[in-house]
Design an enzyme around this catalytic site. Structure first.
Site, mmCIF file in Angstrom:
data_model
loop_
_atom_site.group_PDB
_atom_site.id
_atom_site.type_symbol
_atom_site.label_atom_id
_atom_site.label_comp_id
_atom_site.label_asym_id
_atom_site.label_seq_id
_atom_site.Cartn_x
_atom_site.Cartn_y
_atom_site.Cartn_z
ATOM 1 N N VAL A 130 41.764 38.123 28.594
ATOM 2 C CA VAL A 130 41.795 37.811 29.008
ATOM 3 C C VAL A 130 42.048 35.893 29.371
ATOM 4 C CG1 VAL A 130 40.867 37.443 31.773
ATOM 5 C CG2 VAL A 130 40.966 39.519 30.621
ATOM 6 N N GLY A 139 45.616 45.503 24.891
ATOM 7 C CA GLY A 139 44.358 44.323 25.846
ATOM 8 C C GLY A 139 43.887 45.449 26.684
ATOM 9 N N LYS A 167 32.261 50.225 38.159
ATOM 10 C CA LYS A 167 33.926 48.499 39.306
ATOM 11 C C LYS A 167 33.329 49.487 40.620
ATOM 12 C CE LYS A 167 37.440 48.173 35.909
ATOM 13 N NZ LYS A 167 38.229 48.691 35.198
HETATM 14 P P1 NDP Z 1 38.140 40.401 24.142
HETATM 15 O O1 NDP Z 1 37.490 41.384 23.769
HETATM 16 O O2 NDP Z 1 40.127 40.361 24.311
HETATM 17 O O3 NDP Z 1 37.471 39.059 24.018
HETATM 18 C C1 NDP Z 1 36.219 38.896 24.452
HETATM 19 C C2 NDP Z 1 36.445 36.884 23.853
HETATM 20 O O4 NDP Z 1 34.827 36.967 24.314
HETATM 21 C C3 NDP Z 1 36.641 36.841 22.624
HETATM 22 O O5 NDP Z 1 37.507 35.300 22.288
HETATM 23 C C4 NDP Z 1 35.141 36.099 21.786
HETATM 24 O O6 NDP Z 1 35.006 35.416 20.994
HETATM 25 C C5 NDP Z 1 34.334 35.770 22.564
HETATM 26 N N1 NDP Z 1 32.993 36.450 22.598
HETATM 27 C C6 NDP Z 1 32.751 37.103 22.914
HETATM 28 N N2 NDP Z 1 31.131 37.302 22.554
HETATM 29 C C7 NDP Z 1 31.238 35.973 22.610
HETATM 30 C C8 NDP Z 1 29.744 35.544 22.230
HETATM 31 N N3 NDP Z 1 28.475 35.833 22.848
HETATM 32 N N4 NDP Z 1 29.780 34.262 22.726
HETATM 33 C C9 NDP Z 1 30.868 33.018 22.699
HETATM 34 N N5 NDP Z 1 32.290 33.654 22.847
HETATM 35 C C10 NDP Z 1 31.748 35.507 22.540
HETATM 36 O O7 NDP Z 1 38.135 41.167 26.123
HETATM 37 P P2 NDP Z 1 39.013 40.604 27.407
HETATM 38 O O8 NDP Z 1 39.484 39.605 27.417
HETATM 39 O O9 NDP Z 1 39.622 42.289 27.547
HETATM 40 O O10 NDP Z 1 37.242 41.098 28.367
HETATM 41 C C11 NDP Z 1 37.135 40.120 29.265
HETATM 42 C C12 NDP Z 1 36.479 40.730 29.457
HETATM 43 O O11 NDP Z 1 36.656 40.540 30.886
HETATM 44 C C13 NDP Z 1 35.203 41.698 29.564
HETATM 45 O O12 NDP Z 1 34.014 41.906 30.855
HETATM 46 C C14 NDP Z 1 35.921 42.558 30.674
HETATM 47 O O13 NDP Z 1 35.576 43.563 30.801
HETATM 48 C C15 NDP Z 1 36.613 41.993 31.038
HETATM 49 N N6 NDP Z 1 37.799 42.472 31.742
HETATM 50 C C16 NDP Z 1 38.924 42.680 31.135
HETATM 51 C C17 NDP Z 1 40.436 42.953 31.182
HETATM 52 C C18 NDP Z 1 41.628 43.709 30.340
HETATM 53 O O14 NDP Z 1 42.148 44.025 31.220
HETATM 54 N N7 NDP Z 1 41.020 42.844 29.152
HETATM 55 C C19 NDP Z 1 40.256 43.425 32.832
HETATM 56 C C20 NDP Z 1 39.305 43.984 33.421
HETATM 57 C C21 NDP Z 1 38.436 42.796 33.057
HETATM 58 P P3 NDP Z 1 36.218 35.793 19.593
HETATM 59 O O15 NDP Z 1 37.959 35.990 19.830
HETATM 60 O O16 NDP Z 1 35.609 35.097 18.564
HETATM 61 O O17 NDP Z 1 36.201 37.338 18.908
HETATM 62 N N1 HSE Z 2 39.097 48.353 30.099
HETATM 63 C C1 HSE Z 2 39.758 48.342 31.564
HETATM 64 C C2 HSE Z 2 40.136 49.463 31.969
HETATM 65 C C3 HSE Z 2 40.096 46.449 31.556
HETATM 66 O O1 HSE Z 2 40.805 50.415 31.586
HETATM 67 O O2 HSE Z 2 40.191 49.238 33.407
HETATM 68 C C4 HSE Z 2 39.832 46.609 32.898
HETATM 69 O O3 HSE Z 2 39.057 45.877 34.101
#
Ligand code: NDP
Ligand code: HSE
Length: 303
Positions: free
Chosen positions: A14, A172, A190
């Site tokens: 994201v 993803g 949620k």
């Molecule tokens: P990812 O695992 O793809 O990315 C997480 C990112 O956060 C990475 O860049 C990681 O670093 C960084 N990170 C993790 N921990 C730390 C830390 N302690 N300090 C600094 N950076 C950190 O996650 P998503 O993008 O999938 O999800 C992000 C959020 O969005 C979550 O809360 C998820 O629930 C929410 N979400 C996700 C959706 C989806 O479709 N993926 C949809 C809706 C909500 P590094 O790159 O170095 O590992």
């Molecule tokens: N892991 C979550 C899902 C991402 O599958 O709906 C969106 O919040």
């Protein structure tokens, strides 16, 4: 108009999609910093050039797209205590500490926005907020976890559970720890957020009676979905076999859906419930509200 300087935490599915939108979209936004866990690792979207790598300092808004609870709780407390807006997609944080964070934002004239935390790119929180104004919401029912829908619909087409989970992870959609998806915790978080908004009283994940899809068998042609339901009194998440005539049964792949019953009338919204681009769009919409001068506080911010 001065640009809103953003401190972004997370450059994963994201966060990196939001980075692209900030670069290409119409809003006056500037990415001031990006924090990641490991800046040296290989990634499909490189960290942006000319942007400081590290935690936010001296920015106008903090956007947290990292996930987890412990780190984000500290960042959110620190941000909101200084009256800055905090924007996140982190349902785990909001379904465990949303009450505290909302009050903190209210006490310090901050802002707490989290459109992307429910429904990915689909504005479910906004719909519930709108319908809650009359105080007449009777119930919520929906499919709010994209990963389990993706898996269950693929299994209904004859694919194996393991195969479908792997595909959801590669796309993803799944959480960093996919047990949150398949055990029903993501949907429970949620639902708790939506119910808190619907009835104006914060309710946490622990109040949801929840079961997941681990071990659920799906025969080809069957439509089983992980259904989240809430009334003022009760919140449940469980796999249910749906009638083919149900609007919920039409939801497949990455789609999510929510039905809200208000004074006997049913309102319905559906759309992509996960995925980098769609979810980043919801975060971008939150930033648009800040650019417009709004200071919304999820859950009301009353102390
Ligand atoms: P990812 O695992 O793809 O990315 C997480 C990112 O956060 C990475 O860049 C990681 O670093 C960084 N990170 C993790 N921990 C730390 C830390 N302690 N300090 C600094 N950076 C950190 O996650 P998503 O993008 O999938 O999800 C992000 C959020 O969005 C979550 O809360 C998820 O629930 C929410 N979400 C996700 C959706 C989806 O479709 N993926 C949809 C809706 C909500 P590094 O790159 O170095 O590992
Ligand atoms: N892991 C979550 C899902 C991402 O599958 O709906 C969106 O919040």
């Amino acid at each position: 108009m001065p640009r809103l300087r953003i401190g972004l935490i997370g450059w994963g599915t994201v966060g990196s999609a939001l980075g692209e939108l900030i670069e290409s979209g119409p809003l006056p936004l500037e990415l001031e910093s990006v924090a990641v866990r490991d800046a040296a690792r290989e990634r499909s979207r490189a960290l942006p050039d000319g942007v400081r790598i590290g935690l936010p300092e001296g920015v106008d808004v903090v956007v947290e797209l990292a996930g987890g609870v412990d780190g984000p709780l500290g960042w959110a407390r620190e941000t909101l205590a200084t009256g800055l807006p905090y924007v996140t997609a982190n349902k785990a944080l909001l379904a465990s500490h949303g009450d505290e964070l909302s009050r903190l934002a209210g006490a310090n004239r901050g802002a707490l926005l989290a459109s992307a935390s429910v429904g990915g790119g689909t504005p479910m929180i906004e719909m519930v907020e709108h319908l809650a104004a009359t105080g007449q919401i009777e119930s919520l029912r929906g499919i709010v976890n994209a990963t389990t829908t993706y898996i269950l619909s693929a299994m209904g087409e004859g694919r194996s559970y393991a195969d479908a989970l792997r595909a959801a992870q590669e796309a993803g959609y799944a959480e960093a720890d996919p047990s949150f998806d398949v055990e029903g915790r993501d949907a429970a978080q949620k639902l708790a957020i939506l119910a808190s908004v619907a009835w104006g009283r914060w309710r946490g994940e622990s109040e949801v009676d929840s079961s997941g899809i681990v071990g659920v068998a799906v025969q080809p042609g069957e439509t089983i979905r992980l259904v989240a339901q809430a009334t003022r009194e009760r919140m449940t998440v469980e796999p249910i076999q749906l009638q083919t005539s149900s609007p919920l049964a039409a939801v497949a792949g990455v789609e999510s859906i929510l039905e809200v019953v208000v004074a006997g009338a049913t309102f319905r919204i559906s759309g992509p419930g996960a995925g980098g681009r769609a979810t980043a769009g919801a975060v971008y919409a939150d930033l648009a509200r800040l650019v417009a001068g709004e200071r919304p506080i999820l859950f009301g911010g009353a102390s």
